[in-house]
Design an enzyme around this catalytic site. Structure first.
Site, mmCIF file in Angstrom:
data_model
loop_
_atom_site.group_PDB
_atom_site.id
_atom_site.type_symbol
_atom_site.label_atom_id
_atom_site.label_comp_id
_atom_site.label_asym_id
_atom_site.label_seq_id
_atom_site.Cartn_x
_atom_site.Cartn_y
_atom_site.Cartn_z
ATOM 1 N N SER A 177 -79.499 45.843 -4.763
ATOM 2 C CA SER A 177 -80.682 45.529 -3.961
ATOM 3 C C SER A 177 -80.291 45.192 -2.525
ATOM 4 O O SER A 177 -81.045 45.466 -1.585
ATOM 5 C CB SER A 177 -81.453 44.363 -4.584
ATOM 6 O OG SER A 177 -80.676 43.178 -4.580
ATOM 7 N N GLY A 215 -80.296 48.334 -0.646
ATOM 8 C CA GLY A 215 -81.653 48.773 -0.365
ATOM 9 C C GLY A 215 -82.244 48.061 0.836
ATOM 10 O O GLY A 215 -83.049 48.630 1.576
ATOM 11 N N GLU A 223 -74.330 59.434 -5.025
ATOM 12 C CA GLU A 223 -74.929 60.267 -3.978
ATOM 13 C C GLU A 223 -75.428 59.322 -2.888
ATOM 14 O O GLU A 223 -76.455 58.676 -3.049
ATOM 15 C CB GLU A 223 -76.070 61.110 -4.531
ATOM 16 C CG GLU A 223 -75.678 61.960 -5.740
ATOM 17 C CD GLU A 223 -75.974 61.266 -7.053
ATOM 18 O OE1 GLU A 223 -76.860 60.384 -7.078
ATOM 19 O OE2 GLU A 223 -75.322 61.592 -8.044
ATOM 20 N N GLN A 259 -64.850 63.526 -16.053
ATOM 21 C CA GLN A 259 -64.514 63.543 -14.627
ATOM 22 C C GLN A 259 -63.796 62.254 -14.227
ATOM 23 O O GLN A 259 -64.245 61.161 -14.505
ATOM 24 C CB GLN A 259 -65.767 63.751 -13.775
ATOM 25 C CG GLN A 259 -66.845 62.698 -13.938
ATOM 26 C CD GLN A 259 -68.109 63.040 -13.167
ATOM 27 O OE1 GLN A 259 -68.281 64.145 -12.666
ATOM 28 N NE2 GLN A 259 -69.008 62.078 -13.061
#
Length: 206
Positions: A118, A121, A145, A188
């Site tokens: 958060s 954000g 991403e 991965q």
């Protein structure tokens, strides 16, 4: 059913869930914090043709990276000034792929979800777009991403970037993610570019 802190410790200690490296200080009431690795991918294509291999550069940072919004003007002089003024290893603009330090293995009856912090954000930095879901049976590191939407943001290697929320499924999956033949990102251990060109429905259209 979401796993609590007690459940997370129980699943990790019993080796039903693997988180490597594991830090007990990163266990929250019902989540586990994950940290930023040193490897990144920056795409080079002007257009993303999702039926073709995407051209990209893979690179590694020593300590820090500045991520600028997509339309933020950068040239060699500006990049040099940013590096000197803010003591950062790398300066990029637009979307960027990163990875967690943590390698995770889930059993067939536990799935997980990645959520960005958060605090990120609140400075308009997003560390995942649509890929927050982690299927049961997954093995690997988590790809991030990363996009800055307002001003340039400096990220540091090994800082906490998000958390994993683990959920118990009603019954185990017959075939976990890493055991499916069509799973493109199973196992991965580094940041990986999109492999969407391997999607079977695209091949069928050929």
């Amino acid at each position: 059913m979401i796993l609590s802190d007690k459940d997370i410790f129980d699943y990790v200690n019993s080796k039903r869930v693997l988180i490597e490296p594991f830090n007990s200080k990163f266990v929250g009431p019902c989540s586990y914090d994950v940290t930023l690795g040193s490897e990144f991918i920056k795409y080079k294509d002007d257009v993303y043709d999702l039926k073709k291999s995407l051209s990209h550069n893979k690179f590694e940072i020593e300590n820090s990276i500045m991520i600028c919004p997509l339309n933020h003007h950068l040239d060699e002089t500006i990049i040099k000034n940013y590096k000197e003024k803010y003591n950062v290893n790398c300066v990029v603009s637009g979307g960027l792929l990163g990875t967690t330090n943590e390698y995770v293995e889930l059993p067939n009856d536990v799935c997980a979800q990645y959520q960005g912090r958060s605090s990120f954000g609140r400075v308009f930095l997003q560390t995942h777009q649509t890929a927050g879901w982690i299927d049961s049976g997954f093995k690997g590191k988590i790809t991030l991403e990363i996009v800055a939407y307002d001003k340039p943001v400096i990220l540091y290697k090994n800082q906490r970037v998000g958390q994993l929320i683990f959920s118990k499924t009603l019954s185990p999956a017959d075939t976990g993610y890493s055991d499916r033949e069509c799973s493109k990102y199973a196992g991965q251990k580094s940041v990986m570019a999109s492999l969407i060109k391997k999607d079977f429905e695209i091949d069928e259209e050929e």
